[in-house]
Design an enzyme around this catalytic site. Structure first.
Site, mmCIF file in Angstrom:
data_model
loop_
_atom_site.group_PDB
_atom_site.id
_atom_site.type_symbol
_atom_site.label_atom_id
_atom_site.label_comp_id
_atom_site.label_asym_id
_atom_site.label_seq_id
_atom_site.Cartn_x
_atom_site.Cartn_y
_atom_site.Cartn_z
ATOM 1 N N LYS A 154 0.827 -1.194 0.000
ATOM 2 C CA LYS A 154 0.000 0.000 0.000
ATOM 3 C C LYS A 154 0.866 1.250 0.000
ATOM 4 O O LYS A 154 0.699 2.156 -0.825
ATOM 5 C CB LYS A 154 -0.892 -0.007 1.249
ATOM 6 N N ARG A 157 -4.013 2.532 8.286
ATOM 7 C CA ARG A 157 -4.218 1.221 7.657
ATOM 8 C C ARG A 157 -2.921 0.428 7.672
ATOM 9 O O ARG A 157 -1.832 0.984 7.623
ATOM 10 C CB ARG A 157 -4.680 1.405 6.202
ATOM 11 N N GLY A 196 -8.596 -8.187 3.825
ATOM 12 C CA GLY A 196 -9.434 -8.492 4.971
ATOM 13 C C GLY A 196 -8.702 -8.957 6.201
ATOM 14 O O GLY A 196 -9.311 -9.144 7.248
ATOM 15 N N MET A 215 -6.063 -7.443 7.772
ATOM 16 C CA MET A 215 -5.544 -6.425 8.669
ATOM 17 C C MET A 215 -6.619 -5.369 8.943
ATOM 18 O O MET A 215 -7.550 -5.200 8.180
ATOM 19 C CB MET A 215 -4.316 -5.770 8.045
ATOM 20 N N ARG A 269 -2.997 -1.889 -6.600
ATOM 21 C CA ARG A 269 -2.208 -3.114 -6.407
ATOM 22 C C ARG A 269 -2.502 -4.053 -7.573
ATOM 23 O O ARG A 269 -3.507 -3.881 -8.278
ATOM 24 C CB ARG A 269 -2.553 -3.792 -5.084
ATOM 25 N N SER A 292 15.191 -42.983 -10.902
ATOM 26 C CA SER A 292 13.937 -42.256 -10.784
ATOM 27 C C SER A 292 13.598 -42.169 -9.300
ATOM 28 O O SER A 292 13.438 -43.195 -8.638
ATOM 29 C CB SER A 292 12.835 -42.977 -11.550
ATOM 30 N N CYS A 321 9.366 -39.647 -9.912
ATOM 31 C CA CYS A 321 8.030 -40.128 -10.266
ATOM 32 C C CYS A 321 7.103 -40.185 -9.066
ATOM 33 O O CYS A 321 6.072 -40.820 -9.103
ATOM 34 C CB CYS A 321 8.107 -41.474 -10.983
ATOM 35 N N TYR A 380 13.951 -35.105 -15.746
ATOM 36 C CA TYR A 380 12.503 -35.048 -15.938
ATOM 37 C C TYR A 380 11.764 -35.208 -14.618
ATOM 38 O O TYR A 380 12.322 -35.698 -13.636
ATOM 39 C CB TYR A 380 12.028 -36.101 -16.942
#
Lengths: 905, 905
Positions: free
Chosen positions: A26, A96, A105, A107, A350, A796, A863, A883
């Site tokens: 802010k 604020r 919501g 703070m 924002r 793997s 995997c 991978y």
């Protein structure tokens, strides 16, 4: 000396967008806007560092900070030509919070600070509007008492309702100056009664009380919960923004609102927002009055009055400013504005939250507009949120049926796309409790931060009040939950546990409700979720519905990801069907084909059981001979689906007892079918029982004690590959041996399997060959990876088992303590969802280093399910893996995460 | 060029004691003796390297080796003035195996090689003794056919028995030249019949056949089994010793025997041995004739004729030679000799096997004699064998009772000290089978290498034939098994399954027999084993029976060990009794005091169950309050026993379900006692059920979900320590938290426990403090030891769990594959017995490095069962651990192993 206070606006602008961590989102954006000459009410920001100082000094503000703030306040008085606490021309402030990342919501905010019994008279005089002055004062007392003095706002609201009842007035707007004045007196009495102290009249006391309250709110349970949910660090702290007030509630030429530079729900390039005439910002966000649309386009057909229509000049100024902000910040902006007597002020800007679909569309459009690069676009999309594109939707025909039955209850705002069905829960606690037994939809008048746990537990959220920017809408979109907001036809009686709409009454905890967050429809009853549009396109075949806009956008992102990433993405798939889905999603091969799943179907389980019951090698061979042709045809199907791509086949892994029935009825049935005695079956079940099956006789241990099983499987692979070749299909199998802990297991099994392959080649006069590799899923395998790499042609990682054994956590049992571990912050995350980089990741790192040390260029993949978790995928990229392999439906996420990893600096 | 053949003896002695690995023990010592001018029949050794070449070339001897051997043979002919295969003066050879370490009975030997139908006549003429010549020939045919041609010796023995029966002659010595001659003819027919080939007449063919047979015997199953049992490497290979024959069976002025420079059973410094007049070496070892004592002292009261008496001059020469050999090799020697026509020849010398008690005595005497250093003595004693000193003995009173009852069946040779009782098994297979159900004594006429598996399975071994150097005696001593040999009164009928002695008949598989290997007594019936002498001394108190010679020797070794070692040795003990035993054995503290064992006794289990059933914190606290005083008094007892020494107390570790009854009857009983419903108990049992309890809700995970349990325990520790202090006892508790996987578990629990300690101190105005450390038993803890060391004040490796999780082996379940893993050589050892240094050891090494990196000087110990395994202890020493902790009865072993580790170069 460290600077603790930064001014913004007017003639002294000390901050800017680069100071986000210090000034919070802010604060830095206010300064940035001011530097762009965008009208911003001047003020100052106390830095996030002071938050840490505040706690470090035992919840005290250092003297130096106080001195700096007093100096800034003096400047502010001069800039506005007003005096803080001055009776004639009082300077009023808003206080604020503002952390580096927006936490909607979470703070607390105090407006109109500086009002007291004397300055309210000055405001009355200066504004010429007594009603406004006393309304502002009562709002201030309500907010300040609630946030700073711990007097619950409901006490004040009850008085307001009481007054309305007495006076027969329905709306706040019906109340006049005298009403508010009398309420102010009552409110002050309430404060005295509840706290034993009068409401503070000293503006300085008010200011420091509010500043402290902002810092305190950083550590309220709800803030802590939100940070945990969003993985924000506790030590970031919040800044405090002290800003001079401008008023949207001084009359009909005033107003306040929020706007998005593009549609946050669809991503369409269309200015979009809501506003209220003669209101303060909280009125819009709280949803107590239903807001009006900003643009004519939005208002079309609704009969509502758009800002574009009501204040065309101000609207034009707002639009221009919004466009400047988007260009400047190079992303879609979510802005708050106030119009004071026709003058526009920006209170905040924002980066706007958006749905996954909107996010994709915006990013693509911005690339096309030349605003950002393809890389920027890829970086901006939350990979995990792609799963929203694949989230279930309702079948149109099924919906049509319900509509005809009269079960379409109402239509609200399509605040969070996706479809959900569940039993009705009327509060968070009930939602959490009921979610254990089945799906739940949380139905509330409106939601507040206290409802977060219930929102997490629910499949979807439905509210009676609030707009697209209400708490419910914003949080639900962030969570990827379907949400319908502002369905004002709903009459919710939490006490009685009933939801009434039209003539229909639904019982909480019992009746089902279905919501479509993409259309806003609310149905009584249970609709079945179906694959989403993108999903349907892909499942039905690669070419079908290619002209779907959504699919084309999705495909474009996937194409860029494919080009940007370094790692391959494969899928875990055991059937031709899953393989096709995976391939359609962009999988570059199968990284894990589990052969045991093939053993459960139909006739096969009988042959498997016959094998397990057999007392000797001959008996086992006899049963395996029956399995061979089935297993071979399984592989042929998968090879066909993956034609030309590698398929890593894991040989049998689970313990044999998993194939036997546990209950006596099943055992009797099995005995009958296999023509043996129930006792024989029971005896074998008993023999195979294990105390810790996870650490028992499974994986390659089975292959070593019963080599004939693995021989059958390898024969099936070889024969299937050769048969596929005859039919013009290029089969590329890779043979993977599970649960290896020492290289000698691999040495032993490779000899067996190579011998079997040689036999097949001999029988068929063929030259089949396939690389043989190993799972790295036992800690010892990772620790001795240099030895294992001498035999293994690929690695793997089985990160599920590696996590189980590395932590000593049984996945089946950890439910009794893991949630408490996460709650008590002993673990940051569930290690089965996101790889524990510090510990299990160290095993991965060690194994990669040792494995490649012994066999340069060794192919290494993963995997486990972590292969589809974006943060884990990024770690695997950094660790040099070739991978990742994940479930077909997470392939797009892994592809994007792999691209993001490659784009990391 | 590599030399493959080394000659020894006469004028050309090419080897020596330093070439043991190349020439084998036999070969190098023959050369060494020759170099000392000790009379040794000349010959040559084919090196162990040739064994590997033989297998590498597909079981073929390389030409170069053959050529070298032929040259050596030519030299040997010259040296002896005889010709190989020459009819007039035939050179006869023995061919024997010889690995670097003696493997008694494992390898095959052929004597009298070179005899055929022609040379037997030359031998007859040269010796002037036809009986000897034909006896030698038939022995040669028997041995050669058995070893090289695979014709079982029993076929020949049956013919011999047949001949005796026919001729009415009882002993071999009753047979004359003609008898042997006719047998030779029959034997040759048997060979022709069994193999389809005539017995080879060509001496060269005989020689190479025997050499190949030696190499082949390296890989017979029995040799492989022996190597595995003794942890010898397969690639060592065996050498072949080809030696010219000397004959102990040419007449009454000939003989053969074995001797020890000290008594191998007791260690007494007394020349000791057995011999036979007119015999070949095999006759002594096989036990077919009962040998005579060598010394007058041995013969005293037996009526037997000692060598000292019969051939005083030769005896003197033998004694002098033996003493020279012991001085030269600086250890007790086991020698084989032959006397040919009054001339002494040494055929072999090697370090003699001995019982644990003898080993200790010999080592101590040799130190006192200045022969070796204290360090040498410590290095020489097999640490594991110390457990023999603690092996059970029978109670003298109980024995006396059986003696009076007439149950003392007979008395044999006290061949393997220790006492054993068990049911009778008459063969190895039965012993293995029966051992599953209970203790077994293997009763055989004599044992052979085929019996090894049965000997391993049996508690003790009893034979009817054979002396102190028979197969049974040597192997049993090596295994530390009680053994009684040569109990010739036994009449064993394997077929009928009966053992008869005097008027008593015992049934195999049913009746019990008890043997005392220290006295040679054999009893019908079941005696109960009791702790050994050393054990009794220690258990009854440190001062009792201090004048026992055995105890004094043991104590001396322990004292030297204590001085030589670097690591501390602690004990795992949960009771004051165990603690006292441990302390008496030299334990320097308790390394692991398991608190859960205290929860099972009497009243306590009720309070524990009440706690588990409690639905809330209050209920748990109520039950824990009952446990507190009991737990406190447990600790007081242990602190008193360990006054002044550290006691590491591990907080509750096992999952709660272990404390609940599994069967319905127990659950009903529990419900009754705790005044609740059976359903409530069942529900809780069901709730607590785990799929993999090993990886479940236990250890510090319990402490985190139920901090009140650990608080109670720590309060009990603190209060007990303070109370002990009042009574003048110095309590040194260390608090150990189990199953830690991440440092935050420790952070969380330390805060809880320090708070509880602060409360106790506050209540008592005291200053109690104790270090808090952690088990390292979860792989992740080892991998993040640097993080954990920030909080942990000490580490203690739980190598049991570390092995379970590191390998992914459940100790409860691994029985289904671990034996096969060891058999197939996938694992060298059972990793639960000997630490897997390559894998689990790597975790230990990493954790030590990381832990000390973060906290220099961090105290680190181990409290798994590996703490009492000598090879593991040596690894822990090398890795820099501060202490090992093991069961009280393994403390002496650990102390000696720790000293040996410190003495390693």
């Amino acid at each position: 000396m460290t600077k603790h206070v930064y001014t913004f606006g007017s003639d002294r602008n000390e901050g800017g967008a680069t100071l986000r961590n210090l000034l919070g989102g802010k604060g830095c954006n206010l300064a940035e806007m001011a530097s762009l000459d965008i009208p911003v009410p001047p003020g100052f920001t106390i830095t996030t560092e002071v938050c840490a100082l505040y706690y470090a000094e035992g919840k005290r503000l250092p003297d130096a900070v106080v001195a700096e703030a007093m100096e800034a306040l003096k400047w502010l008085e001069g800039a506005r030509g007003l005096g803080f606490g001055e009776a004639e021309k009082p300077l009023l402030l808003s206080v604020r919070s503002g952390a580096r990342v927006s936490m909607p919501g979470m703070m607390d905010t105090v407006l109109n600070l500086g009002l007291n019994d004397r300055t309210v008279l000055g405001l009355e005089k200066a504004s010429g509007n007594p009603r406004f002055a006393w309304d502002s004062y009562r709002r201030f007392i309500t907010m300040y008492s609630d946030v700073v003095m711990n007097v619950h706002a409901s006490l004040f609201e009850a008085e307001l309702d009481h007054l309305k009842e007495r006076s027969g007035k329905k709306q706040d707007t019906d109340l006049g100056a005298e009403d508010w004045k009398s309420l102010v007196a009552t409110y002050k009495e309430i404060v005295q009664e509840e706290t034993g102290r009068p409401f503070p009249q000293n503006p300085m006391e008010q200011l420091w009380g509010a500043v402290r309250a902002v810092f305190e709110s950083w550590n309220t349970p709800r803030a802590v919960t939100y940070r945990r949910l969003n993985r924000f660090a506790d030590d970031w702290g919040t800044a405090v923004n002290v800003q001079s007030m401008v008023f949207g509630n001084m009359g009909e030429d005033c107003g306040t609102g929020v706007a998005f530079t593009r549609d946050p729900g669809t991503g369409e390039k269309a200015f979009y927002g809501e506003y209220l005439i003669n209101a303060q910002g909280e009125d819009v966000v709280a949803g107590t009055r239903t807001p009006q649309p900003i643009t004519l386009r939005q208002a079309e057909g609704t009969g509502l009055n758009s800002l574009e229509e009501v204040m065309p000049e101000t609207f034009k100024q707002l639009l221009t400013t919004a466009n400047r902000l988007e260009s400047h910040f190079r992303d879609m902006q979510d802005i708050e504005f106030t119009i004071e007597r026709g003058s526009l002020f920006l209170l905040q800007t924002r980066t706007g939250k958006r749905t996954a679909m909107a996010g994709i569309r915006i990013a693509l459009d911005q690339v096309d507009e030349g605003l950002i690069t393809e890389g920027d676009a890829l970086r901006r999309i939350d990979a995990d949120s792609l799963s929203q594109l694949l989230a279930p939707v309702f079948d149109p025909k099924e919906k049509e049926q319900l509509r005809r039955d009269g079960s379409l209850l109402t239509r609200g705002l399509n605040a969070g796309p996706g479809a959900a069905a569940g039993r009705i829960a009327l509060n968070a606690e009930a939602a959490e409790r009921m979610a254990v037994a089945g799906p739940v939809v949380l139905v509330r008048v409106e939601t507040s931060p206290e409802d977060i746990a219930g929102m997490i537990a629910a499949q979807g959220i439905l509210t009676a009040r609030g707009g697209m920017t209400s708490h419910a809408a914003v949080v639900a979109r962030g969570m990827g939950k379907p949400c319908v907001c502002g369905a004002s036809a709903l009459n919710i009686d939490e006490k009685a546990g009933l939801v009434k709409v039209g003539g229909i009454t639904l019982k909480a905890g019992q009746d089902w409700i279905s919501i479509d967050g993409s259309t806003g429809e609310v149905f009584a009853g249970k609709l079945s979720p179906h694959p989403s549009e993108v999903n349907q396109v892909l499942v039905d075949g690669r070419l079908a519905a290619k002209d779907s806009e959504l699919y084309l956008r999705f495909a474009r992102i996937m194409a860029w990801s494919a080009a940007a990433k370094r790692m391959q993405v494969r899928a875990n798939a055991d059937t031709p069907q899953d393989s096709s889905v995976a391939r359609a999603f962009g999988a570059e091969g199968i990284g894990l084909c589990r052969t045991e799943h093939m053993f459960f179907e139909g006739e096969r389980i009988l042959a498997v059981r016959e094998m397990i019951l057999a007392g000797d090698l001959e008996g086992r061979r006899h049963a395996l001979a029956k399995l061979l042709p089935m297993q071979r045809s399984d592989f042929e199907g998968i090879f066909a689906a993956m034609d030309g791509l590698p398929v890593t086949i894991r040989l049998l892994d689970p313990p044999l007892h998993e194939f036997l029935p546990n209950d006596e009825a099943g055992q009797a049935e099995m005995a009958k079918v296999l023509v043996t005695s129930l006792e024989a079956v029971k005896r074998r079940v008993q023999q195979l029982h294990e105390v810790n099956p996870m650490l028992g006789h499974r994986g390659c241990r089975l292959g070593i004690t019963f080599p004939e099983i693995y021989r059958m499987q390898v024969r099936a692979i070889a024969e299937a590959a050769l048969d596929s070749g005859v039919r013009g299909i290029l089969a590329v199998p890779e043979i993977m041996i599970p649960l290896v802990g020492t290289v000698r297991e691999l040495t032993f099994l490779k000899a067996e399997l190579l011998d079997e392959i040689a036999r097949v080649n001999n029988e068929r006069q063929a030259q089949f060959a396939a690389p043989m590799g190993t799972m790295i899923e036992v800690p010892r395998a990772a620790l001795t990876a240099d030895k294992i790499a001498v035999e293994a042609e690929f690695f793997s990682f089985g990160t599920n088992d590696l996590t189980q054994m590395g932590f000593g956590f049984s996945r089946d049992d950890a439910g009794s303590f893991l949630p408490e571990y996460v709650a008590k912050k002993i673990l940051e995350d569930d290690p089965f969802q996101t790889l524990d980089i510090e510990g299990i990741g160290e095993l991965v790192r060690l194994a990669v280093e040792k494995g490649r040390g012994a066999r340069p260029g060794l192919k290494i993949g993963v995997c486990g399910e972590h292969g589809g978790d974006p943060r884990s995928v990024k770690f695997f990229h950094r660790t040099g893996l070739d991978y990742v392999s994940c479930s077909p439906y997470r392939v797009p996420i892994a592809l994007l995460a792999a691209a993001q990893a490659a784009l990391e600096p």
